[in-house]
Design a protein around this motif. Sequence first.
Motif, PDB file in Angstrom:
ATOM      1  N   ARG A  18     -45.547  23.086  13.157  1.00 40.55           N
ATOM      2  CA  ARG A  18     -44.724  22.019  13.736  1.00 40.55           C
ATOM      3  C   ARG A  18     -43.222  22.284  13.674  1.00 40.55           C
ATOM      4  O   ARG A  18     -42.442  21.527  14.253  1.00 40.55           O
ATOM      5  N   CYS A  42     -40.654  11.440   2.479  1.00 35.17           N
ATOM      6  CA  CYS A  42     -40.246  12.845   2.705  1.00 35.17           C
ATOM      7  C   CYS A  42     -41.284  13.872   2.288  1.00 35.17           C
ATOM      8  O   CYS A  42     -41.136  15.060   2.575  1.00 35.17           O
ATOM      9  N   LEU A  64     -36.830  10.312   0.235  1.00 34.53           N
ATOM     10  CA  LEU A  64     -37.460   9.282  -0.595  1.00 34.53           C
ATOM     11  C   LEU A  64     -38.969   9.327  -0.397  1.00 34.53           C
ATOM     12  O   LEU A  64     -39.447   9.442   0.730  1.00 34.53           O
ATOM     13  N   ASP A  65     -39.702   9.270  -1.492  1.00 34.72           N
ATOM     14  CA  ASP A  65     -41.166   9.239  -1.405  1.00 34.72           C
ATOM     15  C   ASP A  65     -41.712   8.461  -2.596  1.00 34.72           C
ATOM     16  O   ASP A  65     -41.061   8.346  -3.638  1.00 34.72           O
ATOM     17  N   LEU A  66     -42.940   7.970  -2.389  1.00 37.72           N
ATOM     18  CA  LEU A  66     -43.603   7.205  -3.440  1.00 37.72           C
ATOM     19  C   LEU A  66     -44.189   8.114  -4.517  1.00 37.72           C
ATOM     20  O   LEU A  66     -44.358   7.714  -5.665  1.00 37.72           O
ATOM     21  N   CYS A  67     -44.506   9.352  -4.140  1.00 38.69           N
ATOM     22  CA  CYS A  67     -45.307  10.218  -5.010  1.00 38.69           C
ATOM     23  C   CYS A  67     -44.439  11.191  -5.831  1.00 38.69           C
ATOM     24  O   CYS A  67     -43.832  12.109  -5.265  1.00 38.69           O
ATOM     25  N   PHE A  70     -45.082  14.973  -5.375  1.00 33.72           N
ATOM     26  CA  PHE A  70     -44.536  15.555  -4.140  1.00 33.72           C
ATOM     27  C   PHE A  70     -43.030  15.820  -4.320  1.00 33.72           C
ATOM     28  O   PHE A  70     -42.511  16.832  -3.884  1.00 33.72           O
ATOM     29  N   GLY A  92     -39.394   6.031  -4.526  1.00 33.07           N
ATOM     30  CA  GLY A  92     -39.305   4.630  -4.119  1.00 33.07           C
ATOM     31  C   GLY A  92     -40.303   4.302  -3.036  1.00 33.07           C
ATOM     32  O   GLY A  92     -40.984   5.187  -2.510  1.00 33.07           O
ATOM     33  N   HIS A  93     -40.372   3.004  -2.726  1.00 36.62           N
ATOM     34  CA  HIS A  93     -41.290   2.494  -1.709  1.00 36.62           C
ATOM     35  C   HIS A  93     -40.475   2.217  -0.449  1.00 36.62           C
ATOM     36  O   HIS A  93     -39.440   1.548  -0.523  1.00 36.62           O
ATOM     37  N   VAL A  94     -40.961   2.714   0.691  1.00 39.54           N
ATOM     38  CA  VAL A  94     -40.201   2.529   1.926  1.00 39.54           C
ATOM     39  C   VAL A  94     -40.097   1.045   2.296  1.00 39.54           C
ATOM     40  O   VAL A  94     -39.153   0.625   2.957  1.00 39.54           O
ATOM     41  N   VAL A 110     -40.822  11.073   9.177  1.00 40.51           N
ATOM     42  CA  VAL A 110     -41.701  12.019   9.878  1.00 40.51           C
ATOM     43  C   VAL A 110     -43.133  11.846   9.371  1.00 40.51           C
ATOM     44  O   VAL A 110     -43.391  11.937   8.154  1.00 40.51           O
TER      45      VAL A 110
HETATM   46  C1  LIG Z   1     -48.168  12.563   5.937  1.00 41.63           C
HETATM   47  S1  LIG Z   1     -47.028  12.626   4.629  1.00 41.63           S
HETATM   48  C2  LIG Z   1     -45.576  13.182   5.494  1.00 41.63           C
HETATM   49  C3  LIG Z   1     -44.577  13.808   4.571  1.00 41.63           C
HETATM   50  C4  LIG Z   1     -43.315  14.331   5.233  1.00 41.63           C
HETATM   51  N1  LIG Z   1     -42.588  13.305   5.937  1.00 41.63           N
HETATM   52  C5  LIG Z   1     -43.644  15.452   6.168  1.00 41.63           C
HETATM   53  O1  LIG Z   1     -43.634  15.225   7.390  1.00 41.63           O
HETATM   54  O2  LIG Z   1     -43.902  16.563   5.677  1.00 41.63           O
HETATM   55  C6  LIG Z   1     -46.655  10.923   4.305  1.00 41.63           C
HETATM   56  C7  LIG Z   1     -45.786  10.721   3.087  1.00 41.63           C
HETATM   57  O3  LIG Z   1     -45.487   9.352   2.922  1.00 41.63           O
HETATM   58  C8  LIG Z   1     -45.480   9.071   1.530  1.00 41.63           C
HETATM   59  N2  LIG Z   1     -45.684   7.630   1.335  1.00 41.63           N
HETATM   60  C9  LIG Z   1     -46.808   6.925   1.504  1.00 41.63           C
HETATM   61  N3  LIG Z   1     -46.587   5.619   1.267  1.00 41.63           N
HETATM   62  C10 LIG Z   1     -45.271   5.511   0.945  1.00 41.63           C
HETATM   63  C11 LIG Z   1     -44.434   4.399   0.628  1.00 41.63           C
HETATM   64  N4  LIG Z   1     -44.891   3.165   0.620  1.00 41.63           N
HETATM   65  N5  LIG Z   1     -43.137   4.658   0.360  1.00 41.63           N
HETATM   66  C12 LIG Z   1     -42.659   5.914   0.390  1.00 41.63           C
HETATM   67  N6  LIG Z   1     -43.395   6.993   0.706  1.00 41.63           N
HETATM   68  C13 LIG Z   1     -44.691   6.791   0.979  1.00 41.63           C
HETATM   69  C14 LIG Z   1     -46.604   9.912   0.984  1.00 41.63           C
HETATM   70  O4  LIG Z   1     -46.471  10.091  -0.417  1.00 41.63           O
HETATM   71  C15 LIG Z   1     -46.423  11.189   1.794  1.00 41.63           C
HETATM   72  O5  LIG Z   1     -45.542  12.066   1.173  1.00 41.63           O
END
Ligand SMILES: C[S@@+](CC[C@H](N)C(=O)[O-])C[C@H]1O[C@@H](n2cnc3c(N)ncnc32)[C@H](O)[C@@H]1O
Length: 270
Positions: A18, A42, A64-67, A70, A92-94, A110
């Motif tokens: 991609r 992210c 920013l990411d929840l995990c 990651f 954090g939580h989006v 993304v």
């Molecule tokens: C499909 S992945 C995409 C990751 C990255 N954006 C990419 O394109 O490589 C979705 C991401 O969203 C994160 N995520 C899920 N729920 C979330 C939330 N409530 N707040 C922040 N991040 C979250 C997941 O941990 C995961 O890293």
Amino acid sequence: MPDTDYYIEMMRVSHPLRVPVLRSAISTLQLPSGSRGLDAGCGIGLPALLLAEAVGPTGHITGLDLCPEFLDYAKEIVEKAGLSEQISFQQGHVGKLPFPNDTFDWVLSVDFVGYAPLEPLPLVKELARVVKPGGSVAILAWSSEKLLPGYPLLEARLNATSSGIAPFTKGKSPELHLLRALGWFREAGLEESVARSFAGDAYAPLSDDLRSALIALFQMRWPGVESELTHKDWAVYQRLCLPESPDFILDHPDYYAFFTYSMFHGKVPQ
Ligand SMILES: C[S@@+](CC[C@H](N)C(=O)[O-])C[C@H]1O[C@@H](n2cnc3c(N)ncnc32)[C@H](O)[C@@H]1O
């Protein structure tokens, strides 16, 4: 393999497929050089690297990411790329961003907003809250593909399974489908919204990176479809889509695939 390790591996291995598409999409955003942006959801920081390239050395990206796992992995990637000054990460939580109003010049998500099981409108509103007036809010996500050249019926049937339509689910309100994102932008009060799709291609002979990316994609695209296919379709799927099969479709000398990413972006009112 624990889930997080599996997802890290999938994100890492599928990314090369991609990269050209993400770069094209990001370039149409015309992010000002030196600007400060948020990469929401992210993951392991791969899109953040491309965003840092777009805003140049005087810009800054917050991922920013929840995990936390990651984010740890993302920090390693960014450090190896020598970009730790330009890209920082925060957990954090989006849906409840740990930033004051009007913090960023722009925000991009993304493969997350519109893909998460979460309601998209509150997320878009929350993203808009942290962007300065006049700044842009963008979501970019995988939207379609043709991966099985010569087998349109099988591919249509695979795409009609629950995995095929995921993260959308049968019976879900149409307004919650990714391709209805313009409605979320309108309801969030964003202006001058634009929708655009970008196509990526892969064809034989495949480089090792693209071959591995497509194998990962097959795994992610149609998991657990057996119970929703006829025996005959399941047999053809296994013959074509499993790397150990002598007829594995990626080894066909005329293999060709394409996929699309769709981007929606709008402006925060002045
Ligand atoms: C499909 S992945 C995409 C990751 C990255 N954006 C990419 O394109 O490589 C979705 C991401 O969203 C994160 N995520 C899920 N729920 C979330 C939330 N409530 N707040 C922040 N991040 C979250 C997941 O941990 C995961 O890293």
